[in-house]
Design a protein around this motif. Structure first.
Motif, PDB file in Angstrom:
ATOM      1  N   ASP A 187       0.656  -1.503   0.128  1.00  0.00           N
ATOM      2  CA  ASP A 187       0.366  -0.080   0.216  1.00  0.00           C
ATOM      3  C   ASP A 187       0.939   0.998   0.308  1.00  0.00           C
ATOM      4  N   ALA A 190       2.439   1.627  -2.894  1.00  0.00           N
ATOM      5  CA  ALA A 190       1.873   1.881  -4.762  1.00  0.00           C
ATOM      6  C   ALA A 190       1.112   3.891  -3.985  1.00  0.00           C
ATOM      7  N   LEU A 191       1.024   4.018  -2.818  1.00  0.00           N
ATOM      8  CA  LEU A 191       0.804   5.649  -2.396  1.00  0.00           C
ATOM      9  C   LEU A 191       2.060   6.280  -2.892  1.00  0.00           C
ATOM     10  N   GLY A 193       3.197   5.790  -5.082  1.00  0.00           N
ATOM     11  CA  GLY A 193       3.281   6.584  -6.744  1.00  0.00           C
ATOM     12  C   GLY A 193       2.784   7.737  -6.842  1.00  0.00           C
ATOM     13  N   GLY A 194       1.593   7.948  -6.161  1.00  0.00           N
ATOM     14  CA  GLY A 194       1.178   9.379  -6.305  1.00  0.00           C
ATOM     15  C   GLY A 194       2.357  10.041  -6.783  1.00  0.00           C
ATOM     16  N   ASN A 245       3.192   5.641 -14.369  1.00  0.00           N
ATOM     17  CA  ASN A 245       4.284   4.379 -13.334  1.00  0.00           C
ATOM     18  C   ASN A 245       5.552   4.667 -13.681  1.00  0.00           C
ATOM     19  N   TYR A 277       6.494  -2.506 -10.721  1.00  0.00           N
ATOM     20  CA  TYR A 277       5.285  -1.275 -10.971  1.00  0.00           C
ATOM     21  C   TYR A 277       5.287  -0.848 -12.194  1.00  0.00           C
ATOM     22  N   PHE A 284       0.148  -0.994 -11.187  1.00  0.00           N
ATOM     23  CA  PHE A 284       0.203  -0.586  -9.982  1.00  0.00           C
ATOM     24  C   PHE A 284      -1.361  -0.099  -9.865  1.00  0.00           C
ATOM     25  N   ASP A 287      -3.539  -1.485  -7.170  1.00  0.00           N
ATOM     26  CA  ASP A 287      -3.000  -1.104  -6.279  1.00  0.00           C
ATOM     27  C   ASP A 287      -3.901   0.458  -5.695  1.00  0.00           C
ATOM     28  N   PHE A 288      -3.202   1.304  -6.453  1.00  0.00           N
ATOM     29  CA  PHE A 288      -3.544   2.243  -5.728  1.00  0.00           C
ATOM     30  C   PHE A 288      -4.331   2.781  -5.696  1.00  0.00           C
ATOM     31  N   THR A 289      -5.704   2.351  -6.056  1.00  0.00           N
ATOM     32  CA  THR A 289      -7.384   2.498  -6.378  1.00  0.00           C
ATOM     33  C   THR A 289      -7.580   2.057  -4.363  1.00  0.00           C
TER      34      THR A 289
END
Length: 316
Positions: A187, A190-191, A193-194, A245, A277, A284, A287-289
């Protein structure tokens, strides 16, 4: 995620909070406003689109605001409160890098929602913030996902409540912080990646330039020039306004802007996820959502301990 840290969560408080969160989160549903404010999502979508057209940092700033809200006292829009005595979350030094267009995006969306007679004063600032974060992502080319709604707004905002990750955190420190929110290492990555959106002030990474061996030397030279002429650099310089990504591909090349970004690749325990990712954008996005949905359940307030603020900046 920002970029300063002064203390750590009391362990007992984290355990108690994690035990209570599922009870409040159970009230959330994607159709919460179906009869209360049926046009809610369209109204917020239109308002955020307008905000993003007016300011290129409105979207990234609104997304960052959502994390800074949920990570401190839960997703209750307490980050929006302005206290007359100056003791509120956004005036904590850890939050001083939050950009005004992010706050304005939420205020404008709230005004648009309350302009609908059926919706007026029936939608929480916390839910508008969650929807605006989704719009910031989807309107930048990222995934569109269903947002769980039904949060109430908190009434309390204090400087001392702000505890956030720091740019020099290692993987263990990052995992410790996010596990306190009920989030896994996947998590967290993935976050992170924001960070494909937006920018960071030079003060947050200048100490790495020329001193951190994990930073690509050409990238370091580029950043030195950038910060000689301006006060910030884009977190993903290739597509700073696009949600994709490339953040993870940058980490593979030693081009992570913040130390807490690059450590996700330099630490072998997280490198595999970064690599995955980087070559699987669909995974990605998925998993981000999922991570955003889990983040949105943190510390949710109910009618018993919250309210629906008429003005996001002040308790009723």
């Amino acid at each position: 995620m920002t970029h300063m840290m002064r203390s750590s969560f009391p362990a007992a408080a984290v355990v108690v909070a994690v035990l209570l969160w599922p009870l409040a989160a159970a009230q959330l549903s994607t159709g919460y406003y179906a009869s209360i404010c049926p046009n809610l999502e369209a109204i917020v979508q239109s308002s955020v689109k307008q905000s993003m057209a007016q300011s290129q940092i409105a979207g990234p700033a609104a997304l960052r605001l959502f994390f800074h809200d949920c990570a401190v006292k839960g997703c209750d829009a307490s980050i929006m409160i302005v206290n007359s005595n100056g003791d509120d979350e956004w005036r904590n030094p850890d939050n001083q890098s939050l950009k005004p267009p992010g706050f304005q995006t939420i205020l404008d969306a709230k005004a648009a929602v309350d302009n609908d007679p059926q919706c007026r004063y029936n939608v929480s600032c916390a839910d508008i913030l969650a929807l605006a974060a989704r719009e910031a992502v989807s309107q930048s080319g990222g995934p569109y996902y269903q947002v769980e709604l039904g949060r109430y707004d908190g009434r309390i905002s204090t400087k001392s409540s702000v505890v956030l990750p720091h740019v020099d955190f290692n993987l263990d420190q990052l995992n410790s912080f996010f596990s306190g929110l009920g989030l896994s290492q996947t998590d967290m990555i993935a976050l992170s990646g924001g960070h494909t959106l937006g920018a960071a002030d030079c003060t947050f990474f200048q100490n790495r330039i020329g001193t951190d061996p994990s930073m690509d030397s050409g990238f370091a030279a580029q950043l030195r020039n950038t910060c000689a002429g301006q006060t910030f650099a884009f977190l993903d310089g290739a597509t700073p306004g696009g949600f994709d990504n490339l953040y993870f591909k940058n980490l593979q090349g030693g081009k992570g802007l913040l130390g807490s970004d690059q450590v996700l690749y330099t630490d072998l325990r997280s490198r595999g996820t970064v690599d995955y990712y980087a070559s699987n954008p669909g995974t990605f996005f998925y998993d981000f959502t999922n991570a955003m949905t889990k983040l949105g359940r943190v510390g949710v307030k109910t009618a018993a301990n919250g309210e629906i603020r008429r003005d996001c900046r002040t308790p009723n």
